[in-house]
Write an enzyme that holds these catalytic residues in place. Structure first.
Site, PDB file in Angstrom:
ATOM      1  N   HIS A  74      -8.631   1.697  -9.975  1.00 18.09           N
ATOM      2  CA  HIS A  74      -8.852   0.257 -10.075  1.00 18.09           C
ATOM      3  C   HIS A  74     -10.302  -0.158  -9.903  1.00 18.09           C
ATOM      4  O   HIS A  74     -10.761  -1.131 -10.499  1.00 18.09           O
ATOM      5  CB  HIS A  74      -7.987  -0.509  -9.062  1.00 18.09           C
ATOM      6  CG  HIS A  74      -8.153  -1.991  -9.175  1.00 18.09           C
ATOM      7  ND1 HIS A  74      -8.953  -2.724  -8.331  1.00 18.09           N
ATOM      8  CD2 HIS A  74      -7.644  -2.862 -10.074  1.00 18.09           C
ATOM      9  CE1 HIS A  74      -8.916  -3.993  -8.697  1.00 18.09           C
ATOM     10  NE2 HIS A  74      -8.131  -4.106  -9.748  1.00 18.09           N
ATOM     11  N   HIS A 101       1.812  -3.243 -13.293  1.00 17.79           N
ATOM     12  CA  HIS A 101       0.440  -3.379 -12.788  1.00 17.79           C
ATOM     13  C   HIS A 101       0.053  -2.166 -11.941  1.00 17.79           C
ATOM     14  O   HIS A 101       0.584  -1.985 -10.855  1.00 17.79           O
ATOM     15  CB  HIS A 101       0.374  -4.671 -11.958  1.00 17.79           C
ATOM     16  CG  HIS A 101      -0.962  -4.981 -11.392  1.00 17.79           C
ATOM     17  ND1 HIS A 101      -1.217  -4.963 -10.043  1.00 17.79           N
ATOM     18  CD2 HIS A 101      -2.119  -5.317 -11.997  1.00 17.79           C
ATOM     19  CE1 HIS A 101      -2.481  -5.296  -9.837  1.00 17.79           C
ATOM     20  NE2 HIS A 101      -3.052  -5.510 -10.994  1.00 17.79           N
TER      21      HIS A 101
HETATM   22 CA    CA Z   1      -6.428  -4.205 -14.089  1.00 22.79          CA
END
Ligand code: CA
Length: 325
Positions: free
Chosen positions: A75, A33
């Site tokens: 992000h 992630h």
């Molecule tokens: Ca993402």
């Protein structure tokens, strides 16, 4: 005798194939992630190289366009919670006091220093025990740069680690007159990612956009519909008309705790019945909420809830856990 032997070897072959098939089907994938973001600032090439060295299955890219239409790996549509933009370009904030990726060219973005995530109002680091905020020498990069890093490492280490790009906020990009999705798909095609066999999974929270990617833009990539709201769990049948999997918030899988053990919603089995894979987000060893330990979180969600993979900031810990199983 000969025919018995033949029958025996056929049976053996069949059972081997069955075992192999079963193993493949049961293999759970680990998605880094934002890279190995538990250890290095998220979405830096350093965090991606570290994740690659950990032997994850996929490395994630969140994508936002620059002013000059370069897909950047970051992000949020904002810059001020992971870079020093407020210091370098103080006059470039919008009325809402935020600095937007889309207002800066690729060359300008490259002059910014990337830091461990912090709260822009207070300057306080979000995850206290991670890489120290403001330390190191990290920069932003494009999707092209990241694919070249991952594909280069795949060549030199003889691995086939995949990418897992996310189209961020398509409505915002459309409002700004930008074609994020079309640009990303073109880059992916240029680097050989066009079908479900190409070690690339494309994800998006916006269901209208992900459906458009399949039905209008005719993408043949493996598509994952991200979900975050309870009402979206009622739309699985519709998602299955264009997506190959769902990416729910892990809490949508958990139900009540009975006698100290979690019970589960029907989300995973409903998805599996429709042929959808389930890749929940996000496994964080330093943010456990309802779990006593990270081990309990992994055991509960990964094993007992029977998901097919997961997003994690700590891929090495998850891989070690899965290898023990
Ligand atoms: Ca993402």
């Amino acid at each position: 005798m000969k025919s018995i032997l033949l029958l025996f070897s056929c049976l053996l072959l069949f059972s081997c194939n069955q075992t192999k098939k079963k193993l493949t089907m049961n293999t759970k994938i680990v998605i880094a992630h934002r890279g190995a973001s538990g250890y290095l600032p998220e979405h830096t090439l350093e965090a991606k190289a570290m994740a690659h060295a950990m032997n994850v299955d996929f490395i994630e890219q969140d994508l936002v366009l620059s002013k000059d239409d370069i897909p950047m790996v970051i992000h949020d549509i904002y810059l001020d919670d992971v870079t020093n933009v407020a210091l370098i370009f103080p006059e470039r904030k919008r009325k809402d006091n935020r600095f937007y990726v889309i207002d800066f060219t690729f060359d300008e973005l490259k002059t910014l220093q990337v830091s461990e995530r912090f709260h822009p109002e207070t300057g306080e680091q979000v995850y206290k025990n991670r890489f120290p905020k403001g330390k190191g020498n990290f920069t932003l990069h494009s999707l092209q740069e990241e694919i070249e890093l991952i594909q280069g490492l795949n060549t030199s280490t003889k691995k086939n680690i995949g990418i897992y790009p996310e189209i961020k906020d398509p409505k915002f990009h459309q409002k700004e007159g930008k074609k994020l999705t079309e640009i990303v798909l073109k880059v992916l095609t240029n680097y050989g990612y066009t079908t479900k066999q190409d070690a690339c999974t494309l994800q998006c929270f916006d269901a209208i956009e992900l459906e458009r990617i399949r039905k209008e833009l005719k993408s043949e990539l493996f598509l994952v519909q991200l979900i975050g709201y309870p009402e979206e769990t009622q739309q699985l049948k519709h998602f299955a008309t264009y997506a190959d999997g769902i990416g729910p918030w892990y809490k949508q899988i958990l139900d009540k705790k009975v006698d100290g053990k979690f019970t589960f919603t029907s989300l995973v089995s409903d998805a599996h019945n429709l042929g959808l894979k389930v890749h929940p987000y996000t496994f964080r060893a330093d943010s456990l909420d309802e779990f006593a330990t990270f081990e309990e979180m992994m055991q509960t969600v990964f094993i007992e809830a029977n998901v097919d993979g997961a997003f994690t900031d700590f891929p090495d810990v998850v891989l070690k856990f899965l290898n023990k199983k």
